[in-house]
Design a protein around this motif. Structure first.
Motif, mmCIF file in Angstrom:
data_model
loop_
_atom_site.group_PDB
_atom_site.id
_atom_site.type_symbol
_atom_site.label_atom_id
_atom_site.label_comp_id
_atom_site.label_asym_id
_atom_site.label_seq_id
_atom_site.Cartn_x
_atom_site.Cartn_y
_atom_site.Cartn_z
ATOM 1 N N VAL A 283 0.833 -1.202 0.000
ATOM 2 C CA VAL A 283 0.000 0.000 0.000
ATOM 3 C C VAL A 283 0.868 1.252 0.000
ATOM 4 O O VAL A 283 0.607 2.214 -0.742
ATOM 5 C CB VAL A 283 -0.961 -0.003 1.204
ATOM 6 N N GLU A 284 1.924 1.241 0.805
ATOM 7 C CA GLU A 284 2.795 2.421 0.848
ATOM 8 C C GLU A 284 3.521 2.621 -0.477
ATOM 9 O O GLU A 284 3.645 3.751 -0.964
ATOM 10 C CB GLU A 284 3.798 2.301 1.995
ATOM 11 N N MET A 285 4.026 1.534 -1.071
ATOM 12 C CA MET A 285 4.669 1.662 -2.375
ATOM 13 C C MET A 285 3.678 2.128 -3.436
ATOM 14 O O MET A 285 4.025 2.903 -4.337
ATOM 15 C CB MET A 285 5.305 0.331 -2.775
ATOM 16 N N ALA A 286 2.433 1.665 -3.312
ATOM 17 C CA ALA A 286 1.394 2.089 -4.253
ATOM 18 C C ALA A 286 1.123 3.584 -4.133
ATOM 19 O O ALA A 286 0.961 4.290 -5.141
ATOM 20 C CB ALA A 286 0.113 1.289 -4.007
ATOM 21 N N CYS B 129 1.629 6.390 -7.119
ATOM 22 C CA CYS B 129 0.576 7.303 -7.567
ATOM 23 C C CYS B 129 1.059 8.757 -7.595
ATOM 24 O O CYS B 129 0.563 9.574 -8.380
ATOM 25 C CB CYS B 129 -0.645 7.188 -6.660
ATOM 26 N N CYS B 130 2.023 9.095 -6.734
ATOM 27 C CA CYS B 130 2.581 10.452 -6.742
ATOM 28 C C CYS B 130 3.396 10.699 -8.007
ATOM 29 O O CYS B 130 3.427 11.810 -8.539
ATOM 30 C CB CYS B 130 3.458 10.666 -5.505
ATOM 31 N N ASN C 27 -5.511 5.321 -10.930
ATOM 32 C CA ASN C 27 -6.661 5.427 -10.027
ATOM 33 C C ASN C 27 -6.210 4.928 -8.645
ATOM 34 O O ASN C 27 -6.106 3.725 -8.402
ATOM 35 C CB ASN C 27 -7.848 4.606 -10.536
ATOM 36 N N ARG C 28 -5.909 5.869 -7.771
ATOM 37 C CA ARG C 28 -5.326 5.549 -6.465
ATOM 38 C C ARG C 28 -6.222 4.615 -5.662
ATOM 39 O O ARG C 28 -5.748 3.627 -5.083
ATOM 40 C CB ARG C 28 -5.078 6.841 -5.677
ATOM 41 N N GLU C 29 -7.510 4.916 -5.573
ATOM 42 C CA GLU C 29 -8.388 4.121 -4.715
ATOM 43 C C GLU C 29 -8.581 2.709 -5.254
ATOM 44 O O GLU C 29 -8.688 1.752 -4.476
ATOM 45 C CB GLU C 29 -9.712 4.847 -4.523
ATOM 46 N N LEU C 30 -8.595 2.546 -6.575
ATOM 47 C CA LEU C 30 -8.685 1.207 -7.148
ATOM 48 C C LEU C 30 -7.415 0.422 -6.841
ATOM 49 O O LEU C 30 -7.475 -0.749 -6.442
ATOM 50 C CB LEU C 30 -8.903 1.296 -8.657
ATOM 51 N N LEU C 31 -6.254 1.067 -7.003
ATOM 52 C CA LEU C 31 -4.989 0.390 -6.727
ATOM 53 C C LEU C 31 -4.881 0.006 -5.256
ATOM 54 O O LEU C 31 -4.499 -1.123 -4.924
ATOM 55 C CB LEU C 31 -3.820 1.285 -7.121
ATOM 56 N N LEU C 32 -5.240 0.917 -4.349
ATOM 57 C CA LEU C 32 -5.159 0.605 -2.921
ATOM 58 C C LEU C 32 -6.151 -0.497 -2.550
ATOM 59 O O LEU C 32 -5.845 -1.354 -1.714
ATOM 60 C CB LEU C 32 -5.421 1.846 -2.078
ATOM 61 N N SER C 33 -7.318 -0.487 -3.168
ATOM 62 C CA SER C 33 -8.309 -1.526 -2.886
ATOM 63 C C SER C 33 -7.770 -2.903 -3.264
ATOM 64 O O SER C 33 -7.887 -3.869 -2.501
ATOM 65 C CB SER C 33 -9.607 -1.247 -3.651
ATOM 66 N N GLY C 34 -7.180 -2.992 -4.446
ATOM 67 C CA GLY C 34 -6.593 -4.259 -4.865
ATOM 68 C C GLY C 34 -5.440 -4.678 -3.971
ATOM 69 O O GLY C 34 -5.295 -5.858 -3.639
ATOM 70 N N ALA C 35 -4.623 -3.711 -3.566
ATOM 71 C CA ALA C 35 -3.483 -4.011 -2.694
ATOM 72 C C ALA C 35 -3.945 -4.551 -1.347
ATOM 73 O O ALA C 35 -3.369 -5.508 -0.807
ATOM 74 C CB ALA C 35 -2.638 -2.755 -2.504
#
Length: 308
Positions: A150-153, A157-158, A164-172
């Protein structure tokens, strides 16, 4: 005489038909060691999770160091929990941090699915290891692995704001959630094997099933659910590693890459942390059977941010 915890034990026969024990022991330093007790017919006497006192010599076999046990006996003077390697981060704190991120999502569909699945599996997620033998096979390892990705994700994103940050974090957050279905833990908190469902279905398929079932129950968009299902199913990258499909959109590809990277970094740190600067490790099966070199110019420190 040293104390050890039997993590794995197999009863075998040598070429002359003599019985022996092929074991993985955890020492008081919480490191794992392959070990053999030769010319011994166990008949069920020693078992996984036993704490034992041992005398041993060190030997090298196929380029790997192993312990040759000369004396071994059970003991109850040390608790099995004392041998289990643990995450340096409290699983409850990591879970709370991740849930806080989810509760701040703007996407109500993703928030609903992810928070529901997390809360239903909270007790196990807070303490489970992430694997049986390989990366993050420690108490609390599942949350540590998840938080690291999650932190690397977040950092990725930065650099690439089109993600899509929230989609990536959700999958992570959900990619390994069904490890709690796949693995069985012992009283020490480590994985002692796979459940029947873990062998027959596995955590990728079961994780996707969690998403579909949750989305149907909550009346969430089937398209959003399908994207999450694909991320879970594809996060091992290729069929050889268990993924039925390869990543087919950006966030799925990033998740797969970060998952592999975090696992490899953990394996590198674990292996090189056992040797002195200037030395090479034994060959590491999980890293393409490579020997690794400790150059001594960096530490094996692992740090995740539990804040928002």
């Amino acid at each position: 005489m040293s104390y050890a915890f039997i993590k794995d034990l197999k009863e075998k026969k040598d070429k002359n038909g003599n019985g022996f024990l092929d074991m993985v022991l955890i020492g008081t330093d919480k490191k794992e060691y392959p070990a053999k007790l030769w010319r011994f017919d166990n008949n069920g006497y020693y078992a996984v999770e036993d704490v034992v006192e041992i005398e041993y010599t060190c030997d090298s076999y196929n380029g790997k160091t192993q312990l040759n046990i000369t004396k071994m006996k059970k003991t109850d003077s040390v608790k099995s929990e004392d041998f289990a390697p643990k995450s340096e981060y409290d699983g409850k704190a990591v879970f709370a941090s991740l849930l806080n991120k989810v509760n701040n999502f703007k996407d109500s569909d993703l928030k609903a699915i992810v928070s529901d699945i997390m809360l239903k599996n909270r007790e196990a997620l807070e303490v489970y290891p992430a694997a049986y033998r390989l990366h993050h096979a420690i108490v609390g390892g599942l949350m540590l692995h998840t938080a690291s990705i999650v932190e690397m994700a977040e950092k990725t994103c930065c650099v690439y704001p089109n993600i899509n940050r929230e989609l990536l974090l959700s999958g992570a957050i959900l990619h390994d959630v069904a490890k709690t279905f796949e693995m069985e833990t012992s009283k020490s908190g480590l994985c002692k094997g796979y459940t029947a469902g873990g062998e027959l279905i596995g955590h990728l398929v079961k994780g996707a099933m969690y998403v579909e079932e949750t989305a149907n129950r909550l009346g969430v968009s089937s398209e959003k659910a399908m994207l999450l299902e694909h991320m879970i199913l594809s996060h091992h990258g290729v069929p050889e590693f268990g993924s039925p499909v390869r990543p087919m959109f950006l966030e799925a590809q990033i998740l797969s890459s970060l998952d592999a990277l975090d696992a490899e970094i953990f394996e590198f740190n674990q292996a090189t942390g056992k040797i002195e600067a200037g030395e090479f490790t034994d060959r590491q099966w999980a890293l393409d059977n490579r020997k690794l070199f400790n150059h001594g110019l960096s530490s094996t420190e692992h740090k995740v941010n539990l804040g928002e």
